[in-house]
Design a protein around this motif. Structure first.
Motif, PDB file in Angstrom:
ATOM      1  N   ARG A  49       0.823  -1.212   0.000  1.00 24.99           N
ATOM      2  CA  ARG A  49       0.000   0.000   0.000  1.00 24.99           C
ATOM      3  C   ARG A  49       0.857   1.262   0.000  1.00 24.99           C
ATOM      4  NH1 ARG A  49      -4.648  -1.985   4.364  1.00 24.99           N
ATOM      5  NH2 ARG A  49      -5.879  -3.194   2.852  1.00 24.99           N
ATOM      6  N   ILE A  50       1.992   1.206   0.660  1.00 23.92           N
ATOM      7  CA  ILE A  50       2.901   2.354   0.632  1.00 23.92           C
ATOM      8  C   ILE A  50       3.492   2.521  -0.763  1.00 23.92           C
ATOM      9  CG2 ILE A  50       5.141   3.172   1.466  1.00 23.92           C
ATOM     10  CD1 ILE A  50       4.333   2.128   4.249  1.00 23.92           C
ATOM     11  N   ALA A  51       3.852   1.414  -1.407  1.00 28.40           N
ATOM     12  CA  ALA A  51       4.374   1.486  -2.776  1.00 28.40           C
ATOM     13  C   ALA A  51       3.351   2.096  -3.727  1.00 28.40           C
ATOM     14  CB  ALA A  51       4.784   0.101  -3.256  1.00 28.40           C
ATOM     15  N   LEU A  52       2.083   1.841  -3.457  1.00 26.96           N
ATOM     16  CA  LEU A  52       1.012   2.363  -4.304  1.00 26.96           C
ATOM     17  C   LEU A  52       0.582   3.767  -3.911  1.00 26.96           C
ATOM     18  CD1 LEU A  52      -0.558   0.911  -6.662  1.00 26.96           C
ATOM     19  CD2 LEU A  52       0.902  -0.560  -5.285  1.00 26.96           C
ATOM     20  N   GLY A  53       1.059   4.286  -2.781  1.00 23.44           N
ATOM     21  CA  GLY A  53       0.640   5.599  -2.336  1.00 23.44           C
ATOM     22  C   GLY A  53      -0.674   5.609  -1.594  1.00 23.44           C
ATOM     23  N   VAL A  54      -1.217   4.430  -1.310  1.00 25.38           N
ATOM     24  CA  VAL A  54      -2.453   4.349  -0.526  1.00 25.38           C
ATOM     25  C   VAL A  54      -2.174   4.749   0.920  1.00 25.38           C
ATOM     26  CG1 VAL A  54      -4.285   2.798   0.283  1.00 25.38           C
ATOM     27  CG2 VAL A  54      -3.367   2.557  -2.035  1.00 25.38           C
ATOM     28  N   LEU A  55      -0.973   4.417   1.405  1.00 21.59           N
ATOM     29  CA  LEU A  55      -0.502   4.824   2.722  1.00 21.59           C
ATOM     30  C   LEU A  55       0.781   5.624   2.558  1.00 21.59           C
ATOM     31  CD1 LEU A  55      -0.867   1.502   4.781  1.00 21.59           C
ATOM     32  CD2 LEU A  55      -2.360   3.505   4.919  1.00 21.59           C
ATOM     33  N   ALA A  56       1.026   6.519   3.507  1.00 24.26           N
ATOM     34  CA  ALA A  56       2.273   7.270   3.519  1.00 24.26           C
ATOM     35  C   ALA A  56       3.239   6.631   4.507  1.00 24.26           C
ATOM     36  CB  ALA A  56       2.010   8.719   3.909  1.00 24.26           C
ATOM     37  N   ALA A  59       8.995   6.891   7.270  1.00 23.98           N
ATOM     38  CA  ALA A  59      10.391   7.079   6.880  1.00 23.98           C
ATOM     39  C   ALA A  59      10.684   6.163   5.710  1.00 23.98           C
ATOM     40  CB  ALA A  59      11.322   6.772   8.049  1.00 23.98           C
ATOM     41  N   GLY A  60      11.757   6.465   4.994  1.00 26.64           N
ATOM     42  CA  GLY A  60      12.132   5.634   3.859  1.00 26.64           C
ATOM     43  C   GLY A  60      11.531   6.121   2.563  1.00 26.64           C
ATOM     44  N   GLU A  61      11.791   5.366   1.492  1.00 24.88           N
ATOM     45  CA  GLU A  61      11.407   5.818   0.160  1.00 24.88           C
ATOM     46  C   GLU A  61      11.164   4.628  -0.752  1.00 24.88           C
ATOM     47  OE1 GLU A  61      13.088   9.593  -2.113  1.00 24.88           O
ATOM     48  OE2 GLU A  61      14.480   7.893  -2.297  1.00 24.88           O
ATOM     49  N   VAL A  62      10.236   4.795  -1.689  1.00 20.91           N
ATOM     50  CA  VAL A  62      10.010   3.812  -2.746  1.00 20.91           C
ATOM     51  C   VAL A  62      10.401   4.467  -4.072  1.00 20.91           C
ATOM     52  CG1 VAL A  62       8.332   2.332  -3.909  1.00 20.91           C
ATOM     53  CG2 VAL A  62       8.122   2.753  -1.450  1.00 20.91           C
ATOM     54  N   ARG A  63      11.255   3.786  -4.839  1.00 22.53           N
ATOM     55  CA  ARG A  63      11.735   4.346  -6.108  1.00 22.53           C
ATOM     56  C   ARG A  63      11.475   3.380  -7.260  1.00 22.53           C
ATOM     57  NH1 ARG A  63      15.867   5.436  -2.388  1.00 22.53           N
ATOM     58  NH2 ARG A  63      16.995   3.566  -3.033  1.00 22.53           N
ATOM     59  N   TRP A  64      11.234   3.950  -8.427  1.00 17.78           N
ATOM     60  CA  TRP A  64      11.151   3.181  -9.661  1.00 17.78           C
ATOM     61  C   TRP A  64      12.151   3.782 -10.641  1.00 17.78           C
ATOM     62  CZ3 TRP A  64      10.755  -0.831 -12.367  1.00 17.78           C
ATOM     63  CH2 TRP A  64      10.417  -0.841 -13.726  1.00 17.78           C
ATOM     64  N   LEU A  71       2.691  10.233  -8.158  1.00 21.20           N
ATOM     65  CA  LEU A  71       1.328   9.902  -8.580  1.00 21.20           C
ATOM     66  C   LEU A  71       1.312   9.450 -10.031  1.00 21.20           C
ATOM     67  CD1 LEU A  71      -1.706   9.852  -7.923  1.00 21.20           C
ATOM     68  CD2 LEU A  71      -1.817  12.250  -8.658  1.00 21.20           C
ATOM     69  N   GLU A  72       2.118  10.103 -10.876  1.00 20.10           N
ATOM     70  CA  GLU A  72       2.165   9.716 -12.285  1.00 20.10           C
ATOM     71  C   GLU A  72       2.742   8.316 -12.436  1.00 20.10           C
ATOM     72  OE1 GLU A  72       3.443   8.909 -16.179  1.00 20.10           O
ATOM     73  OE2 GLU A  72       4.872   9.263 -14.564  1.00 20.10           O
ATOM     74  N   THR A  73       3.785   7.990 -11.653  1.00 15.08           N
ATOM     75  CA  THR A  73       4.356   6.644 -11.706  1.00 15.08           C
ATOM     76  C   THR A  73       3.323   5.615 -11.304  1.00 15.08           C
ATOM     77  OG1 THR A  73       6.464   7.600 -10.981  1.00 15.08           O
ATOM     78  CG2 THR A  73       6.276   5.203 -10.950  1.00 15.08           C
ATOM     79  N   ARG A  74       2.561   5.926 -10.252  1.00 16.01           N
ATOM     80  CA  ARG A  74       1.586   4.961  -9.723  1.00 16.01           C
ATOM     81  C   ARG A  74       0.485   4.663 -10.732  1.00 16.01           C
ATOM     82  NH1 ARG A  74       2.536   8.314  -4.695  1.00 16.01           N
ATOM     83  NH2 ARG A  74       3.945   7.015  -3.448  1.00 16.01           N
ATOM     84  N   PRO A 152       0.431  -2.162 -17.568  1.00 14.34           N
ATOM     85  CA  PRO A 152       1.276  -1.550 -16.530  1.00 14.34           C
ATOM     86  C   PRO A 152       2.760  -1.855 -16.718  1.00 14.34           C
ATOM     87  CG  PRO A 152       0.208  -3.514 -15.663  1.00 14.34           C
ATOM     88  CD  PRO A 152      -0.393  -3.264 -17.019  1.00 14.34           C
ATOM     89  N   GLU A 153       3.594  -0.966 -16.172  1.00 16.72           N
ATOM     90  CA  GLU A 153       5.040  -1.161 -16.180  1.00 16.72           C
ATOM     91  C   GLU A 153       5.493  -1.992 -14.980  1.00 16.72           C
ATOM     92  OE1 GLU A 153       7.110   2.537 -16.269  1.00 16.72           O
ATOM     93  OE2 GLU A 153       6.303   3.131 -18.222  1.00 16.72           O
ATOM     94  N   ILE A 154       4.669  -2.038 -13.942  1.00 18.06           N
ATOM     95  CA  ILE A 154       4.976  -2.753 -12.704  1.00 18.06           C
ATOM     96  C   ILE A 154       3.708  -3.462 -12.257  1.00 18.06           C
ATOM     97  CG2 ILE A 154       5.782  -2.518 -10.305  1.00 18.06           C
ATOM     98  CD1 ILE A 154       6.750   0.352 -11.156  1.00 18.06           C
ATOM     99  N   LEU A 155       3.848  -4.681 -11.719  1.00 17.54           N
ATOM    100  CA  LEU A 155       2.700  -5.405 -11.171  1.00 17.54           C
ATOM    101  C   LEU A 155       2.927  -5.658  -9.689  1.00 17.54           C
ATOM    102  CD1 LEU A 155       1.663  -8.132 -13.787  1.00 17.54           C
ATOM    103  CD2 LEU A 155       0.262  -6.249 -12.932  1.00 17.54           C
ATOM    104  N   VAL A 156       1.928  -5.279  -8.868  1.00 23.72           N
ATOM    105  CA  VAL A 156       1.955  -5.484  -7.424  1.00 23.72           C
ATOM    106  C   VAL A 156       0.672  -6.232  -7.070  1.00 23.72           C
ATOM    107  CG1 VAL A 156       2.023  -4.390  -5.161  1.00 23.72           C
ATOM    108  CG2 VAL A 156       3.283  -3.377  -7.074  1.00 23.72           C
ATOM    109  N   LEU A 157       0.800  -7.506  -6.671  1.00 23.03           N
ATOM    110  CA  LEU A 157      -0.357  -8.380  -6.501  1.00 23.03           C
ATOM    111  C   LEU A 157      -0.378  -8.956  -5.090  1.00 23.03           C
ATOM    112  CD1 LEU A 157       0.136 -10.327  -9.870  1.00 23.03           C
ATOM    113  CD2 LEU A 157      -1.168  -8.227  -9.517  1.00 23.03           C
ATOM    114  N   ASP A 158      -1.440  -8.663  -4.354  1.00 23.03           N
ATOM    115  CA  ASP A 158      -1.571  -9.103  -2.969  1.00 23.03           C
ATOM    116  C   ASP A 158      -2.476 -10.335  -2.924  1.00 23.03           C
ATOM    117  OD1 ASP A 158      -1.363  -9.200  -0.246  1.00 23.03           O
ATOM    118  OD2 ASP A 158      -2.176  -7.195   0.126  1.00 23.03           O
ATOM    119  N   GLU A 159      -1.902 -11.492  -2.649  1.00 20.62           N
ATOM    120  CA  GLU A 159      -2.624 -12.771  -2.594  1.00 20.62           C
ATOM    121  C   GLU A 159      -3.434 -13.039  -3.873  1.00 20.62           C
ATOM    122  OE1 GLU A 159      -2.394 -15.153  -0.445  1.00 20.62           O
ATOM    123  OE2 GLU A 159      -1.245 -14.172   1.129  1.00 20.62           O
ATOM    124  N   PRO A 160      -2.798 -12.982  -5.044  1.00 19.85           N
ATOM    125  CA  PRO A 160      -3.549 -13.156  -6.291  1.00 19.85           C
ATOM    126  C   PRO A 160      -4.074 -14.566  -6.511  1.00 19.85           C
ATOM    127  CG  PRO A 160      -1.208 -13.110  -6.742  1.00 19.85           C
ATOM    128  CD  PRO A 160      -1.366 -12.748  -5.291  1.00 19.85           C
TER     129      PRO A 160
END
Length: 308
Positions: A49-56, A59-64, A71-74, A152-160
């Motif tokens: 959720r942090i990687a997706l920006g749903v949560l802030a 500390a720390g950072e997510v980079r692509w 927001l544009e990356t997401r 998408p350029e990236i796939l993030v799948l939670d319990e697919p």
């Protein structure tokens, strides 16, 4: 292969006195399937959720591709949440086209992408049905189509894979491999560790909000303790007790799983087993991902962490 990667760097998150993430750090490379495993509450969903920006993050950072995710990356990430996010009364085709348009596709491209992914995932015949009228397995397929429909350029799948029958698991696994072959980094969480072991290029094991082990399945297994499996169906209980350097780990029916100390003699174990009758199996093996998970996560849990 591109060297682009999704990086989760030192991400931390607290809810009051509860630590959800503590310095979570790992990367998922372009063209790689990354299996993300841990006990319930370990921090997998919070990380996603942090990687997706749903949560802030606190500390720390997510980079692509070396740049902080914006927001544009997401908008270029395909996300499949554990709690399914489809509109239950909306028809499948209309919903997928709507989601594709939200991600910037033209109407014509959205129609084409919807047709492509519903056909690929075996739900093309349900395009006119409301989501709530589908089986849980077909809802899963539509949810994956929603994650893929905007290319998408990236796939993030939670319990697919949750709730899917074996045929659907095979279809979804094949799709993930295809996206990986196209250079898309794929991160997915699952409690089906045999499946994670089978399809992942690398695996990360998380405990109490931190990454505690990461590597290829072969690397993780090589770091585990080698076991000796002895199948002696007529051996009485305690047959291996007292053998120098031998520790009995567990029993699996007629099979006894042992570990050997540095000075242990496996031939002495074989002689002791043969003295009880026939020996149907005598083999060294490295631990499976399930056994590693049990050791790294469950066996190392501290009482204060379990109570948190």
């Amino acid at each position: 292969m591109s060297d682009r990667r999704l990086e989760v760097d030192g991400v931390s998150k607290r809810y009051g006195d509860t630590v959800a993430l503590s310095g979570m750090t790992f990367e998922v490379r372009a063209g790689e399937i990354f299996g993300f495993v841990g006990s319930n509450g370990a921090g997998k969903t919070t990380t996603m959720r942090i990687a997706l920006g749903v949560l802030a993050a606190d500390a720390g950072e997510v980079r692509w591709d070396g740049v902080p995710v914006t927001l544009e990356t997401r908008s270029r990430i395909g996300y499949m949440p554990e709690e399914r996010g489809l509109y239950p009364r909306m028809k499948v085709g209309e919903q997928l086209q709507y989601l594709a348009r939200l991600h910037g596709l033209t109407k014509a491209d959205a129609v084409r992408a919807t047709a492509e992914w519903t056909e690929r995932l075996g739900v093309a015949g349900r395009m006119g049905d409301e989501v709530q009228k589908l089986s849980l397995g077909n809802q899963q397929r539509v949810q994956l189509a929603a994650a893929l429909v905007h290319h998408p350029e990236i796939l993030v799948l939670d319990e697919p894979f949750s709730g899917l029958d074996p045929v659907a698991v095979d279809v979804m696994s094949e799709v993930l491999r295809e996206k990986c072959a196209d250079g898309v980094p794929v991160i997915f969480s699952s409690h089906q560790l045999d499946l994670v072991e089978r399809i992942s290029d690398r695996v990360g094991i998380v405990r109490a909000g931190s990454m505690v082990a990461v590597g290829t399945v072969a690397e993780l297994r090589a770091g585990g303790t080698e076991e000796l499996v002895v199948d002696a169906p007529q051996a009485p209980p305690g047959w291996a007790d007292g053998l120098p350097g031998i520790t009995v780990v567990r029993h699996e029916g007629a099979r006894t799983v042992l570990t050997l100390g540095q000075d242990a003699d496996d031939q002495a174990v074989l002689r002791a087993a043969m003295a009880t009758g026939p020996v149907r199996e005598f083999a060294r093996r490295l631990p499976s991902l399930t056994e590693l998970f049990r050791h790294v996560v469950s066996a190392q849990d501290k009482p204060e962490e379990a109570a948190a």
